[in-house]
Scaffold this motif. Sequence first.
Motif, PDB file in Angstrom:
ATOM      1  N   GLN A   1       0.865  -1.100  -0.110  1.00  0.00           N
ATOM      2  CA  GLN A   1       0.024  -0.254   0.094  1.00  0.00           C
ATOM      3  C   GLN A   1       0.927   1.403  -0.028  1.00  0.00           C
ATOM      4  O   GLN A   1       0.632   2.202  -0.594  1.00  0.00           O
ATOM      5  CB  GLN A   1      -0.963  -0.153   1.291  1.00  0.00           C
ATOM      6  CG  GLN A   1      -2.232  -0.962   1.262  1.00  0.00           C
ATOM      7  CD  GLN A   1      -3.081  -0.439   0.352  1.00  0.00           C
ATOM      8  OE1 GLN A   1      -3.676   0.606   0.073  1.00  0.00           O
ATOM      9  NE2 GLN A   1      -3.923  -1.378  -0.422  1.00  0.00           N
ATOM     10  N   ALA A   2       1.911   1.305   0.734  1.00  0.00           N
ATOM     11  CA  ALA A   2       2.997   2.243   0.927  1.00  0.00           C
ATOM     12  C   ALA A   2       3.558   2.506  -0.521  1.00  0.00           C
ATOM     13  O   ALA A   2       3.847   3.845  -0.943  1.00  0.00           O
ATOM     14  CB  ALA A   2       3.757   2.166   2.005  1.00  0.00           C
ATOM     15  N   TRP A   3       3.834   1.523  -1.205  1.00  0.00           N
ATOM     16  CA  TRP A   3       4.703   1.605  -2.341  1.00  0.00           C
ATOM     17  C   TRP A   3       3.622   2.145  -3.467  1.00  0.00           C
ATOM     18  O   TRP A   3       4.024   3.099  -4.141  1.00  0.00           O
ATOM     19  CB  TRP A   3       5.107   0.143  -2.650  1.00  0.00           C
ATOM     20  CG  TRP A   3       5.742   0.136  -4.263  1.00  0.00           C
ATOM     21  CD1 TRP A   3       6.878   0.648  -4.643  1.00  0.00           C
ATOM     22  CD2 TRP A   3       5.153  -0.328  -5.304  1.00  0.00           C
ATOM     23  NE1 TRP A   3       6.836   0.485  -6.150  1.00  0.00           N
ATOM     24  CE2 TRP A   3       5.888  -0.016  -6.215  1.00  0.00           C
ATOM     25  CE3 TRP A   3       3.954  -0.914  -5.399  1.00  0.00           C
ATOM     26  CZ2 TRP A   3       5.350  -0.637  -7.789  1.00  0.00           C
ATOM     27  CZ3 TRP A   3       3.210  -1.285  -6.729  1.00  0.00           C
ATOM     28  CH2 TRP A   3       4.247  -1.236  -7.932  1.00  0.00           C
ATOM     29  N   ALA A   4       2.304   1.652  -3.471  1.00  0.00           N
ATOM     30  CA  ALA A   4       1.529   2.142  -4.534  1.00  0.00           C
ATOM     31  C   ALA A   4       1.180   3.769  -4.080  1.00  0.00           C
ATOM     32  O   ALA A   4       1.140   4.527  -5.373  1.00  0.00           O
ATOM     33  CB  ALA A   4       0.064   1.244  -4.377  1.00  0.00           C
ATOM     34  N   ALA A   5       0.992   4.182  -2.973  1.00  0.00           N
ATOM     35  CA  ALA A   5       0.796   5.687  -2.551  1.00  0.00           C
ATOM     36  C   ALA A   5       2.096   6.375  -2.805  1.00  0.00           C
ATOM     37  O   ALA A   5       1.648   7.623  -3.409  1.00  0.00           O
ATOM     38  CB  ALA A   5       0.530   5.381  -1.088  1.00  0.00           C
ATOM     39  N   HIS A   6       3.235   5.914  -2.786  1.00  0.00           N
ATOM     40  CA  HIS A   6       4.485   6.597  -3.407  1.00  0.00           C
ATOM     41  C   HIS A   6       4.261   6.664  -4.926  1.00  0.00           C
ATOM     42  O   HIS A   6       4.487   7.824  -5.440  1.00  0.00           O
ATOM     43  CB  HIS A   6       5.636   6.179  -2.685  1.00  0.00           C
ATOM     44  CG  HIS A   6       5.850   6.622  -1.374  1.00  0.00           C
ATOM     45  ND1 HIS A   6       6.382   7.695  -1.181  1.00  0.00           N
ATOM     46  CD2 HIS A   6       5.740   5.971  -0.191  1.00  0.00           C
ATOM     47  CE1 HIS A   6       6.552   7.838   0.259  1.00  0.00           C
ATOM     48  NE2 HIS A   6       6.294   6.771   0.667  1.00  0.00           N
ATOM     49  N   VAL A   7       4.024   5.754  -5.499  1.00  0.00           N
ATOM     50  CA  VAL A   7       3.853   5.781  -6.949  1.00  0.00           C
ATOM     51  C   VAL A   7       2.922   6.592  -7.477  1.00  0.00           C
ATOM     52  O   VAL A   7       3.143   7.534  -8.437  1.00  0.00           O
ATOM     53  CB  VAL A   7       3.813   4.205  -7.433  1.00  0.00           C
ATOM     54  CG1 VAL A   7       3.741   4.351  -9.122  1.00  0.00           C
ATOM     55  CG2 VAL A   7       4.802   3.251  -7.194  1.00  0.00           C
ATOM     56  N   GLU A   8       1.653   6.647  -6.972  1.00  0.00           N
ATOM     57  CA  GLU A   8       0.570   7.402  -7.276  1.00  0.00           C
ATOM     58  C   GLU A   8       0.984   8.807  -6.830  1.00  0.00           C
ATOM     59  O   GLU A   8       0.638   9.716  -7.737  1.00  0.00           O
ATOM     60  CB  GLU A   8      -0.587   7.060  -6.348  1.00  0.00           C
ATOM     61  CG  GLU A   8      -1.998   8.049  -6.829  1.00  0.00           C
ATOM     62  CD  GLU A   8      -2.955   7.741  -6.109  1.00  0.00           C
ATOM     63  OE1 GLU A   8      -4.249   8.084  -6.398  1.00  0.00           O
ATOM     64  OE2 GLU A   8      -3.029   6.833  -5.011  1.00  0.00           O
ATOM     65  N   ASP A   9       1.759   9.321  -5.734  1.00  0.00           N
ATOM     66  CA  ASP A   9       2.049  10.686  -5.570  1.00  0.00           C
ATOM     67  C   ASP A   9       3.239  11.054  -6.504  1.00  0.00           C
ATOM     68  O   ASP A   9       3.171  12.211  -7.118  1.00  0.00           O
ATOM     69  CB  ASP A   9       2.706  10.700  -4.195  1.00  0.00           C
ATOM     70  CG  ASP A   9       3.348  12.233  -3.875  1.00  0.00           C
ATOM     71  OD1 ASP A   9       2.407  12.985  -3.886  1.00  0.00           O
ATOM     72  OD2 ASP A   9       4.339  12.227  -3.830  1.00  0.00           O
ATOM     73  N   GLY A  10       4.190  10.303  -6.838  1.00  0.00           N
ATOM     74  CA  GLY A  10       5.330  10.546  -7.886  1.00  0.00           C
ATOM     75  C   GLY A  10       4.723  10.716  -9.289  1.00  0.00           C
ATOM     76  O   GLY A  10       5.258  11.544  -9.959  1.00  0.00           O
ATOM     77  N   ILE A  11       3.752   9.909  -9.813  1.00  0.00           N
ATOM     78  CA  ILE A  11       3.464  10.068 -11.006  1.00  0.00           C
ATOM     79  C   ILE A  11       2.597  11.260 -11.426  1.00  0.00           C
ATOM     80  O   ILE A  11       2.636  11.799 -12.225  1.00  0.00           O
ATOM     81  CB  ILE A  11       2.467   8.839 -11.631  1.00  0.00           C
ATOM     82  CG1 ILE A  11       2.326   8.776 -13.071  1.00  0.00           C
ATOM     83  CG2 ILE A  11       1.198   8.941 -10.967  1.00  0.00           C
ATOM     84  CD1 ILE A  11       3.811   8.501 -13.678  1.00  0.00           C
ATOM     85  N   ALA A  12       2.094  11.843 -10.375  1.00  0.00           N
ATOM     86  CA  ALA A  12       1.647  13.130 -10.571  1.00  0.00           C
ATOM     87  C   ALA A  12       2.472  14.319 -11.127  1.00  0.00           C
ATOM     88  O   ALA A  12       2.123  15.064 -11.782  1.00  0.00           O
ATOM     89  CB  ALA A  12       0.895  13.704  -9.268  1.00  0.00           C
ATOM     90  N   ALA A  13       3.716  14.260 -10.592  1.00  0.00           N
ATOM     91  CA  ALA A  13       4.406  15.342 -11.102  1.00  0.00           C
ATOM     92  C   ALA A  13       5.165  14.795 -12.454  1.00  0.00           C
ATOM     93  O   ALA A  13       5.874  15.831 -13.140  1.00  0.00           O
ATOM     94  CB  ALA A  13       5.788  15.276  -9.741  1.00  0.00           C
TER      95      ALA A  13
END
Length: 115
Positions: free
Chosen positions: A89-101
């Motif tokens: 879940q943490a990994w997926a949340a970080h990918v989601e946050d980072g892809i926004a940029a």
Amino acid sequence: MLPNRMNLTRTTEEQLKKLKGYTGITPNVSARIAFFRSIESDFRYQGQEAKLDGSLVLDKYTWLGETSDVTELVLKMYYPELDTKGYQQAWAAHVEDGIAAIRNHRNIANLSNTL
């Protein structure tokens, strides 16, 4: 630590595929870039569980490649209390946050200049 088979949210997966269409970077490589962009931005996973409903279910090594050990160590350092599901879940949340940029870059040259 991370499970052998992982996936992301459908929205994140669509953004990774869209970025592939623009730049040619495969979703697994762009997910790695997005993860580390998120780590650099000081985003922190707050425990909110997301529905990981993406259809792109890949093994851990395909998602993480040679960054596997580093990714798991970073997650363990930031979130020592999580279990296997929590780390995914943490990994997926970080990918989601980072892809926004990086999701709106139209070519690889533009993306590389940003990085």
